[in-house]
Design an enzyme around this catalytic site. Structure first.
Site, PDB file in Angstrom:
ATOM      1  N   GLY A  32       1.002  -1.212  -0.039  1.00  0.00           N
ATOM      2  CA  GLY A  32      -0.027  -0.166   0.045  1.00  0.00           C
ATOM      3  C   GLY A  32       0.944   1.294   0.141  1.00  0.00           C
ATOM      4  CG  ASP A 165      -9.094   2.421   7.195  1.00  0.00           C
ATOM      5  OD1 ASP A 165      -9.978   2.856   6.241  1.00  0.00           O
ATOM      6  OD2 ASP A 165      -8.144   1.743   6.818  1.00  0.00           O
ATOM      7  CE1 TYR A 169     -11.151  -2.267  -2.050  1.00  0.00           C
ATOM      8  CE2 TYR A 169     -12.722  -0.622  -0.785  1.00  0.00           C
ATOM      9  CZ  TYR A 169     -12.245  -1.210  -2.093  1.00  0.00           C
ATOM     10  OH  TYR A 169     -13.025  -0.818  -3.123  1.00  0.00           O
ATOM     11  CG  ASP A 183      -4.710  -1.235   7.826  1.00  0.00           C
ATOM     12  OD1 ASP A 183      -3.794  -0.463   8.746  1.00  0.00           O
ATOM     13  OD2 ASP A 183      -4.833  -0.642   6.847  1.00  0.00           O
TER      14      ASP A 183
END
Length: 229
Positions: A32, A165, A169, A183
């Site tokens: 990323g 977040d 994804y 994440d």
């Protein structure tokens, strides 16, 4: 390679290998703008090693909102590299709290400077796909939707955290339709001044995704009240 492995990062990896924490180091699992995740091997077998990039001070500007009210860090370093080290420790701490609360997240192993070691989520060296990357049957989405909400609630109630977040994804799906949240670097404590904003954003993201898949979803406001109750 040069973008990730600056001299100090290389020294950190060498130190971890010399200490026997890392035994072998393989290729990139995912990449990323802010980090690269590599497959590695440690004493317990395969692991994922996340290396935060030391490249752009813009990263600090966009992440200050999440850190500035974090009671675990009384002082926010001015030096960009030191800020990245803090960010890595922050994700390690978030993973530890979530894992101890039995939220499905990768088990954290270590953090050293900008290098974070954690459980590898996958089979035979291939990581699990994200919810965005798989195409499932409607009945599978119907199973996964409440599972995600239940674990967002567990994260909130048991770990005192909001992912901040959450989306398709950042959810891994296994071949048995179990899930993992990934994440957690942006996750904030429920006492954060913007906690309500982040929680609402998370729920609306998930609601929107499953709505597009044709699943009967609960109103976000109702879900938020249920999570907090």
């Amino acid at each position: 390679m040069e973008e990730v492995f600056d001299r100090l990062t290389l020294m950190t990896i060498y130190d971890l290998m010399n200490a026997g924490v890392l035994l072998e180091f393989y290729g990139v699992i995912s990449a990323g703008k802010e980090s690269r995740i590599y497959l590695a091997k440690g004493p317990e077998g395969f692991m994922a090693v996340k290396i935060y990039l030391i490249t752009s001070a813009e990263f600090k500007k966009t992440r200050m909102t999440y850190v500035v009210h974090d009671p675990r860090f009384k002082r926010i370093p001015k030096d960009f590299r030191e800020f990245i080290y803090l960010w890595a420790r922050r994700e390690f701490g978030n993973l530890k709290k979530a894992y101890e609360a039995e939220v499905p997240v990768p088990k954290p192993y270590f953090v050293e400077n900008n290098v974070l070691g954690m459980q590898f989520l996958g089979k035979d060296g291939v990581r699990y796909p994200t919810l965005e990357e798989v195409e499932l049957e409607p009945s599978d989405y119907e199973k996964i939707y409440p599972l995600i909400l239940e674990n967002i609630k567990r994260l909130y109630q048991k770990a005192g955290l909001i992912h901040a977040d959450m989306s398709q994804y950042n959810v891994f799906v296994t071949d048995t339709l179990s899930i993992y949240f990934i994440d957690l670097s942006q996750a904030v404590h429920t006492s954060h001044p913007l906690a309500e904003v982040f929680l609402e954003r998370d729920i609306r993201n998930i609601t929107k995704f499953f709505e597009k898949k044709g699943i009967s979803v609960r109103p976000p406001e109702e879900v938020i009240e249920w999570i907090k109750s």
